[in-house]
Design an enzyme around this catalytic site. Structure first.
Site, PDB file in Angstrom:
ATOM      1  CG  ASP A   1      16.291 -16.927  48.780  1.00  0.00           C
ATOM      2  OD1 ASP A   1      15.908 -16.479  47.478  1.00  0.00           O
ATOM      3  OD2 ASP A   1      15.679 -16.931  49.483  1.00  0.00           O
TER       4      ASP A   1
ATOM      5  CE1 TYR B   1      45.094 -20.235  48.988  1.00  0.00           C
ATOM      6  CE2 TYR B   1      44.792 -18.210  50.208  1.00  0.00           C
ATOM      7  CZ  TYR B   1      44.383 -18.808  49.195  1.00  0.00           C
ATOM      8  OH  TYR B   1      44.024 -18.174  48.018  1.00  0.00           O
ATOM      9  CG  ASP B   2      46.963 -16.779  55.192  1.00  0.00           C
ATOM     10  OD1 ASP B   2      46.223 -16.623  54.420  1.00  0.00           O
ATOM     11  OD2 ASP B   2      46.703 -16.814  56.491  1.00  0.00           O
TER      12      ASP B   2
ATOM     13  CB  CYS C   1       7.700  -7.099  85.076  1.00  0.00           C
ATOM     14  SG  CYS C   1       6.761  -7.186  86.844  1.00  0.00           S
TER      15      CYS C   1
ATOM     16  CB  CYS D   1       4.209  -5.569  84.708  1.00  0.00           C
ATOM     17  SG  CYS D   1       3.736  -7.365  84.410  1.00  0.00           S
TER      18      CYS D   1
ATOM     19  CE1 TYR E   1      21.673 -20.922  37.925  1.00  0.00           C
ATOM     20  CE2 TYR E   1      22.523 -20.678  40.294  1.00  0.00           C
ATOM     21  CZ  TYR E   1      21.872 -20.199  39.104  1.00  0.00           C
ATOM     22  OH  TYR E   1      21.282 -18.944  39.257  1.00  0.00           O
TER      23      TYR E   1
ATOM     24  CG  ASP F   1      42.895 -21.020  56.681  1.00  0.00           C
ATOM     25  OD1 ASP F   1      42.573 -21.971  55.842  1.00  0.00           O
ATOM     26  OD2 ASP F   1      41.894 -20.619  57.322  1.00  0.00           O
TER      27      ASP F   1
ATOM     28  CE  LYS G   1       9.806 -20.015  44.947  1.00  0.00           C
ATOM     29  NZ  LYS G   1      10.008 -18.987  44.183  1.00  0.00           N
TER      30      LYS G   1
ATOM     31  CB  SER H   1      13.164 -16.403  35.504  1.00  0.00           C
ATOM     32  OG  SER H   1      11.556 -16.614  35.041  1.00  0.00           O
ATOM     33  CG  LEU H   2      14.485 -21.829  36.833  1.00  0.00           C
ATOM     34  CD1 LEU H   2      14.780 -22.291  37.905  1.00  0.00           C
ATOM     35  CD2 LEU H   2      14.548 -22.554  35.607  1.00  0.00           C
TER      36      LEU H   2
ATOM     37  CB  CYS I   1       1.820  -8.263  88.285  1.00  0.00           C
ATOM     38  SG  CYS I   1       3.575  -7.425  88.119  1.00  0.00           S
TER      39      CYS I   1
ATOM     40  CB  CYS J   1       5.076 -10.636  88.077  1.00  0.00           C
ATOM     41  SG  CYS J   1       4.757 -10.595  86.522  1.00  0.00           S
TER      42      CYS J   1
ATOM     43  CD  GLU K   1      20.995 -17.529  42.656  1.00  0.00           C
ATOM     44  OE1 GLU K   1      21.097 -17.970  41.480  1.00  0.00           O
ATOM     45  OE2 GLU K   1      20.023 -17.375  43.452  1.00  0.00           O
TER      46      GLU K   1
ATOM     47  CD  GLU L   1      21.296 -27.941  39.074  1.00  0.00           C
ATOM     48  OE1 GLU L   1      20.932 -26.620  39.258  1.00  0.00           O
ATOM     49  OE2 GLU L   1      21.839 -28.287  37.883  1.00  0.00           O
TER      50      GLU L   1
ATOM     51  CE  LYS M   1      19.026 -26.016  36.529  1.00  0.00           C
ATOM     52  NZ  LYS M   1      20.280 -25.502  36.707  1.00  0.00           N
TER      53      LYS M   1
ATOM     54  CE  LYS N   1      14.006 -20.687  42.060  1.00  0.00           C
ATOM     55  NZ  LYS N   1      14.414 -19.609  42.652  1.00  0.00           N
TER      56      LYS N   1
END
Ligand code: IVH
Length: 673
Positions: free
Chosen positions: A120, A38-39, A429, A411, A228, A35, A317, A84-85, A414, A435, A176, A116, A293, A118
């Site tokens: 969320d 990259y920075d 408690c 409690c 996708y 990293d 699902k 949609s599906l 007891c 107890c 997604e 694939e 699919k 699904k």
């Protein structure tokens, strides 16, 4: 001096390098540089662009954030509707789907499917013109969505420019946006510490994060992207199979899910479903099923669409992990450490593959933050083997007579007093010794090596003793007979006798061990030792209030409160007294020697009359803590008589014997020395 030409060349080279490393990191999941490297590249690019602002372009990796907040989102029309599906909830429904597809295509041959996970999250459309990201839009109602370009640009796994070549002049890729589980937990932990509203689940968190008018907020949220699907394609073409398009997407720097598989026939689909179901909890993001699919795009075209869903795809699902139900009551369960956990009693609901009628509410802070009322409609979550929990409330459905959840004062197990220490979410408690919920844990601790060290009294045996009702409190251990013990599982006469012997042996202990054995919250071995040395006797410690306790080195307000509460609870005092009656003892004299270094060492005090600033017990404890002794009658040996208001005959006797008198102020001064 860098000439503008060389700067321009360097800028392009840096952008290419950075985009390449982005691709390795996000798409290939195989970074080649750390990293920090990259920075460095990013910083160099930023500096050059700062120097040559005319060379800044919209697709530069430095230009992800920066736009000013919007007043509202613009509207976007999806030229190709975002569909949609259809859903399947069991194998039969998948079988029907596969059969329908075969019938329509008029074939018996097995078909290839792309399978694939699904995801969320929420569906997104990304338009690339000549390889440059020009628009990002939500699905909306499928025809009209919202323009969230500014926000999409902040998501690092969305390329601002496509890599390589061969991509269509206009490519609308779809996929997604989601929030990985870890990022979600971190975000909620942050919100929690700031007393802000928490998100119910990663999907809500992703949606909420993307729909921010200020892109800087979106930029701070851990959102990710997988491609996708696609919409408009002009000025070029895509391969002939869905799986091949996904491969091409990857080449162009668009991230696709590495879990995607090309499978054969219904069998292949169901096998993939099973694999993902078992892998689900280990995935770094939430999925709610899998998607099949038809792989060949010519067959997809032949199959076409019904209403709002394609005939060539199906979402299979998993059983829902979240469901809505009514919160009927909240009860409190006492755990083995005395913590009271609020438990939701629910109208039974089928969630995560089982019927659920109880769920945890964690603690009072959670109840307050989620604003849970009895009578509310709540969202319950049951993921895998995790204990079901109430994740949120549907406020819109709150009935007028909904009731606040109240913490019990006593409690439920007891009847001891319940404590909620400042700054702690957990409620406990205070009847630790008494107890029943805490019994096994306490007795195991009481008998442990560093406590009373009862050899041969292991965990299994403690379980049996408690379960058979032979032992309720640690004091009961001392009246166990060989005959009673010999009746237990895996207990012969010999081992029963040995145990009785070691229990007998344990009667002789030290005050420090005894204090540790009581299992007072926050009192470990070291604190027990310090307390024993400071107070010298159990009586002095038991008489000390929180102020007196805080005089002890290392005892702060939290520990002092725990100790005071423990000894204040009558149930605990009963058990302590039963222990002493049973013959548990320690050498008081050696303890007295330990305090012999105190400033009042060897001095004998007599108290008479009422003190204004402290109780008699406090005064006694303070004297003892400093090494002094308190006597009830005046004699020649008495060193001081402490004289309070309305003193009794002790004062007269002291005067007769010429013994030093201290009024309350003088006494206090002496204690402070
Ligand atoms: S394909 C025409 N693939 O599921 C087909 N959708 O219930 C378009 N989703 O709105 C969708 N993972 O938000 C597809 N691998 C996947 C998916 C997926 C999640 C979502 C997507 C869509 C919803 C439909």
């Amino acid at each position: 001096m860098t000439s503008s030409r060389t700067a321009e060349r360097r800028i392009y080279a840096l952008r290419d390098q950075i985009n390449h490393h982005n691709y390795l990191y996000y798409v290939m999941d195989a970074p080649e540089i750390p990293d920090s490297e990259y920075d460095k590249l990013m910083r160099e690019l930023e500096e050059l662009e700062h120097k040559y602002p005319e060379l800044v372009t919209r697709d530069s990796p430095t230009q992800r954030i920066g736009a000013t907040p919007l007043a509202e989102f613009g509207e976007v029309r999806h030229e190709v509707p975002m569909l949609s599906l259809d859903n399947a909830f069991d194998e039969d429904e998948v079988l029907d789907f596969d059969r329908r597809v075969h019938e329509r295509l008029g074939t018996n041959a097995q078909l290839d499917y792309t399978a694939e996970p699904k995801l969320d999250g929420l569906a997104i459309s990304l338009v690339y013109e000549d390889g440059v990201l020009v628009r990002g839009a939500t699905r909306g109602d499928g025809t009209m969505g919202e323009d969230v370009t500014q926000n999409i640009r902040t998501i690092a796994s969305v390329p601002l420019r496509l890599l390589g070549n061969g991509f269509p002049a206009l490519l609308e890729t779809r996929g997604e946006i989601f929030m990985p589980k870890k990022g979600f937990e971190k975000l909620n932990a942050q919100a929690e510490s700031r007393h802000e509203k928490i998100f119910i689940n990663p999907r809500n968190a992703a949606a909420g994060s993307l729909r921010q008018l200020d892109a800087r907020i979106t930029a701070s949220r851990p959102l990710e992207f997988f491609a996708y699907a696609w919409g408009q394609v002009r000025g070029g073409s895509l391969p002939a199979r869905h799986s091949e398009v996904l491969e091409r997407f990857r080449d162009w720097g668009l991230r696709t899910n590495p879990e995607n598989r090309l499978v054969v026939g219904l069998e292949g689909c169901l096998q993939f479903y099973k694999q993902m179901a078992s892998k689900r909890n280990r995935l770094p993001y939430q999925i709610d099923g899998v998607v099949y699919k038809v792989d060949r795009l010519d067959l997809q075209r032949e199959l076409g669409y019904v209403a709002r869903a394609p005939r060539w795809a199906l979402a299979h699902k998993f059983p829902a992990e979240e469901a809505m139900t009514l919160l009927l009551a909240v009860e409190f369960q006492v755990g083995r450490t005395g913590a009271l956990t609020p438990v939701a009693r629910l109208q039974p609901v089928f969630v995560g593959g089982a019927n659920i009628s109880n769920a945890t509410l964690h603690n009072m802070d959670e109840i307050e933050r989620k604003d849970v009322h009895i009578g509310d409609t709540v969202i319950v979550r049951r993921a895998g083997d995790v204990i079901p929990e109430v994740v949120g409330v549907v406020l819109a459905k709150r009935p007028k007579n909904a009731q606040r959840v109240r913490l019990p004062c006593y409690c439920p197990e007891c009847g001891s007093k319940v404590l909620r220490l400042d700054g702690e979410a957990v409620v406990r408690c205070s009847g630790g010794l008494y107890c029943p919920a805490q019994r096994k844990e306490l007795i195991r601790h009481f008998a442990s090596r560093r406590a009373l060290n009862i050899e041969g009294l292991g965990e299994k045996l403690v379980e049996q003793l408690v379960d058979t009702g032979l032992v309720h409190t640690p004091a009961d251990l001392f009246s166990l007979s060989v005959a009673q013990l010999a009746g237990l599982e895996r207990m012969g006469d010999k081992s029963a006798q040995n145990l009785v012997n070691s229990i007998d042996h344990a009667r002789n202990t030290t005050l420090a061990r005894f204090l540790y054995a009581l299992g007072i919250r926050d009192v470990g071995e070291t604190t027990a030792g310090v307390l024993a040395r400071h107070f010298g006797t159990l009586e002095a410690l038991m008489a000390a209030d929180e102020t007196a306790l805080m005089q002890v080195a290392d005892v702060g307000p939290v520990v002092a409160a725990s100790i005071a509460a423990f000894f204040k609870e009558p149930h605990n005092r009963q058990v302590i007294s039963a222990l002493r009656t049973a013959g548990v003892r320690w050498p008081e004299h050696s303890v007295a020697q330990q305090v012999s270094l105190g400033p009042l060492c060897g001095k004998i005090f007599v108290l008479t009359g009422a003190l204004v600033h402290m109780t008699r017990d406090d005064a006694k404890a303070s004297i003892q803590a400093l090494g002094g002794k308190v006597s009830t009658s005046v004699s020649k040996k008495t060193d001081y008589v402490v004289v309070g208001e309305e003193p009794g005959t002790k004062l007269v006797e002291a005067q007769k014997l010429g013994i030093a008198q201290l009024d309350e102020r003088a006494f206090e001064r002496l204690l402070k020395q």
